[in-house]
Design a protein around this motif. Sequence first.
Motif, PDB file in Angstrom:
ATOM      1  N   ALA A 244     -30.535 -43.273  -1.941  1.00  0.00           N
ATOM      2  CA  ALA A 244     -29.852 -44.556  -2.122  1.00  0.00           C
ATOM      3  C   ALA A 244     -29.197 -45.014  -0.821  1.00  0.00           C
ATOM      4  O   ALA A 244     -29.240 -46.202  -0.458  1.00  0.00           O
ATOM      5  CB  ALA A 244     -28.811 -44.435  -3.237  1.00  0.00           C
ATOM      6  N   GLN A 245     -28.602 -44.068  -0.097  1.00  0.00           N
ATOM      7  CA  GLN A 245     -27.973 -44.396   1.183  1.00  0.00           C
ATOM      8  C   GLN A 245     -29.009 -44.885   2.185  1.00  0.00           C
ATOM      9  O   GLN A 245     -28.788 -45.872   2.897  1.00  0.00           O
ATOM     10  CB  GLN A 245     -27.241 -43.178   1.735  1.00  0.00           C
ATOM     11  CG  GLN A 245     -26.506 -43.444   3.046  1.00  0.00           C
ATOM     12  CD  GLN A 245     -25.732 -42.225   3.539  1.00  0.00           C
ATOM     13  OE1 GLN A 245     -25.961 -41.118   3.087  1.00  0.00           O
ATOM     14  NE2 GLN A 245     -24.826 -42.438   4.457  1.00  0.00           N
ATOM     15  N   LEU A 246     -30.142 -44.217   2.241  1.00  0.00           N
ATOM     16  CA  LEU A 246     -31.228 -44.618   3.136  1.00  0.00           C
ATOM     17  C   LEU A 246     -31.676 -46.043   2.868  1.00  0.00           C
ATOM     18  O   LEU A 246     -31.985 -46.804   3.796  1.00  0.00           O
ATOM     19  CB  LEU A 246     -32.414 -43.656   2.972  1.00  0.00           C
ATOM     20  CG  LEU A 246     -33.709 -44.003   3.711  1.00  0.00           C
ATOM     21  CD1 LEU A 246     -33.510 -43.874   5.220  1.00  0.00           C
ATOM     22  CD2 LEU A 246     -34.845 -43.111   3.247  1.00  0.00           C
ATOM     23  N   TYR A 249     -28.023 -48.689  -0.483  1.00  0.00           N
ATOM     24  CA  TYR A 249     -27.371 -48.893  -1.774  1.00  0.00           C
ATOM     25  C   TYR A 249     -26.103 -48.043  -1.936  1.00  0.00           C
ATOM     26  O   TYR A 249     -25.747 -47.652  -3.051  1.00  0.00           O
ATOM     27  CB  TYR A 249     -28.348 -48.570  -2.906  1.00  0.00           C
ATOM     28  CG  TYR A 249     -29.582 -49.449  -2.927  1.00  0.00           C
ATOM     29  CD1 TYR A 249     -29.492 -50.829  -2.819  1.00  0.00           C
ATOM     30  CD2 TYR A 249     -30.856 -48.882  -3.057  1.00  0.00           C
ATOM     31  CE1 TYR A 249     -30.619 -51.638  -2.838  1.00  0.00           C
ATOM     32  CE2 TYR A 249     -31.993 -49.684  -3.091  1.00  0.00           C
ATOM     33  CZ  TYR A 249     -31.868 -51.050  -2.975  1.00  0.00           C
ATOM     34  OH  TYR A 249     -32.987 -51.847  -3.010  1.00  0.00           O
ATOM     35  N   THR A 250     -25.413 -47.801  -0.845  1.00  0.00           N
ATOM     36  CA  THR A 250     -24.212 -46.954  -0.927  1.00  0.00           C
ATOM     37  C   THR A 250     -23.094 -47.614  -1.729  1.00  0.00           C
ATOM     38  O   THR A 250     -22.198 -46.922  -2.212  1.00  0.00           O
ATOM     39  CB  THR A 250     -23.681 -46.612   0.475  1.00  0.00           C
ATOM     40  OG1 THR A 250     -23.554 -47.825   1.236  1.00  0.00           O
ATOM     41  CG2 THR A 250     -24.619 -45.669   1.188  1.00  0.00           C
ATOM     42  N   ASN A 255     -20.071 -41.131  -3.686  1.00  0.00           N
ATOM     43  CA  ASN A 255     -20.040 -39.680  -3.499  1.00  0.00           C
ATOM     44  C   ASN A 255     -18.772 -39.039  -4.052  1.00  0.00           C
ATOM     45  O   ASN A 255     -18.009 -38.405  -3.334  1.00  0.00           O
ATOM     46  CB  ASN A 255     -20.195 -39.336  -2.014  1.00  0.00           C
ATOM     47  CG  ASN A 255     -21.616 -39.554  -1.532  1.00  0.00           C
ATOM     48  OD1 ASN A 255     -22.559 -39.096  -2.153  1.00  0.00           O
ATOM     49  ND2 ASN A 255     -21.756 -40.278  -0.435  1.00  0.00           N
ATOM     50  N   TYR A 256     -18.540 -39.236  -5.330  1.00  0.00           N
ATOM     51  CA  TYR A 256     -17.462 -38.524  -5.994  1.00  0.00           C
ATOM     52  C   TYR A 256     -17.761 -38.403  -7.481  1.00  0.00           C
ATOM     53  O   TYR A 256     -18.711 -39.013  -7.995  1.00  0.00           O
ATOM     54  CB  TYR A 256     -16.093 -39.154  -5.734  1.00  0.00           C
ATOM     55  CG  TYR A 256     -15.988 -40.642  -5.933  1.00  0.00           C
ATOM     56  CD1 TYR A 256     -15.693 -41.185  -7.182  1.00  0.00           C
ATOM     57  CD2 TYR A 256     -16.154 -41.514  -4.857  1.00  0.00           C
ATOM     58  CE1 TYR A 256     -15.578 -42.544  -7.355  1.00  0.00           C
ATOM     59  CE2 TYR A 256     -16.043 -42.884  -5.027  1.00  0.00           C
ATOM     60  CZ  TYR A 256     -15.744 -43.395  -6.281  1.00  0.00           C
ATOM     61  OH  TYR A 256     -15.640 -44.748  -6.435  1.00  0.00           O
ATOM     62  N   ALA A 303     -31.371 -51.706  -7.291  1.00  0.00           N
ATOM     63  CA  ALA A 303     -30.823 -50.555  -6.562  1.00  0.00           C
ATOM     64  C   ALA A 303     -31.210 -49.250  -7.239  1.00  0.00           C
ATOM     65  O   ALA A 303     -31.626 -48.281  -6.580  1.00  0.00           O
ATOM     66  CB  ALA A 303     -29.298 -50.671  -6.468  1.00  0.00           C
ATOM     67  N   VAL A 304     -31.105 -49.210  -8.560  1.00  0.00           N
ATOM     68  CA  VAL A 304     -31.455 -47.995  -9.296  1.00  0.00           C
ATOM     69  C   VAL A 304     -32.964 -47.781  -9.287  1.00  0.00           C
ATOM     70  O   VAL A 304     -33.457 -46.683  -8.985  1.00  0.00           O
ATOM     71  CB  VAL A 304     -30.939 -48.066 -10.750  1.00  0.00           C
ATOM     72  CG1 VAL A 304     -31.418 -46.859 -11.561  1.00  0.00           C
ATOM     73  CG2 VAL A 304     -29.414 -48.129 -10.772  1.00  0.00           C
ATOM     74  N   GLY A 305     -33.702 -48.819  -9.618  1.00  0.00           N
ATOM     75  CA  GLY A 305     -35.157 -48.690  -9.721  1.00  0.00           C
ATOM     76  C   GLY A 305     -35.813 -48.296  -8.421  1.00  0.00           C
ATOM     77  O   GLY A 305     -36.660 -47.397  -8.377  1.00  0.00           O
TER      78      GLY A 305
END
Length: 316
Positions: A244-246, A249-250, A255-256, A303-305
């Motif tokens: 996602a970061q790549l 889509y961060t 990250n928690y 973003a998810v897909g």
Amino acid sequence: MKYISYIIIAFLFIISCKNATASNTNDIVNTLLFSKESAYQYIKLQTDLGPRNYGSEAHKKVRELLKSEMINMGYEVYSHKFNAPKIKNRAGENIYAFLEGNEKKNEYIVIASHYDSRSVAEKDADTSKRNSPIIGANDGGSSTGVLLELMRVLKNYKLPYSICFVLFDLEDDGNLFDVDGNNILDTDWIQGSIAFVDENVIDLKKIKFGILLDIVGGENANFKYESISHTYFSSIYNEVWNTAQLLGYTNYFRNYSSGSILDDHIPFVLKSIPFIDIIDINYKYHHTTEDTLDKIDKNTLEAVGKTVEYFIKNLK
């Protein structure tokens, strides 16, 4: 002046690097096939039927709709009919299909969602509506729409592993029945996934890992690590979140931890099968009559897909 010039040059270099990174990210995203418009239409097909809670006509109709959409894509569709493990006199039907892989086709990756909607809106601000069933555009509808779109696009790739797509029934009527027991699975939630695992519908030993999608279409969604599965299978979370970061889509994949969530991945986790949960547990309209199609954000669906698509297609 010389030092100022060096500073300006360094600044311009940093900016150019950032622009190059953004350009590379866009290039990757634009090659992906997942369509947010198509996913949205799959959600609309479901919500047009109305609330898809147990026993409703829409619940029956959506089963046939989902099977029909899968068949139209060229899949052979299977039904797993079951009696709810912890709810008396309630029967459900899980729906699943396979996309055969190549080099490692005897190993499965499971991509899953639930397709039923909740029978009551106990969180509704209007107390007169709390006994009404919900539309479930996001809770049930969005994840099913994204799953169907992934079924469409992943057929275009030569994948090493086989994919098992599963739509679970009877997930969302928890805390409505008296269920005794001290085990985490002594519950009236997630009946479809409990039955699917208990009855060994597919060979559990062949599952490499699984990804559960749930509540994946809200505006400004935040997807955080589910604590139980992250404790044991953090590496898969890290790989998906890094993907996602790549892709840029961060803002969605954080990250928690979200804390522990009893969801359809847990029966697999308790069998030591790696299984993660992509879920926006803080969705504003969760279990209310306001969980309607207008709350769906197409950018979140994308973003998810696209994150799942890119992750799956690049597995070795």
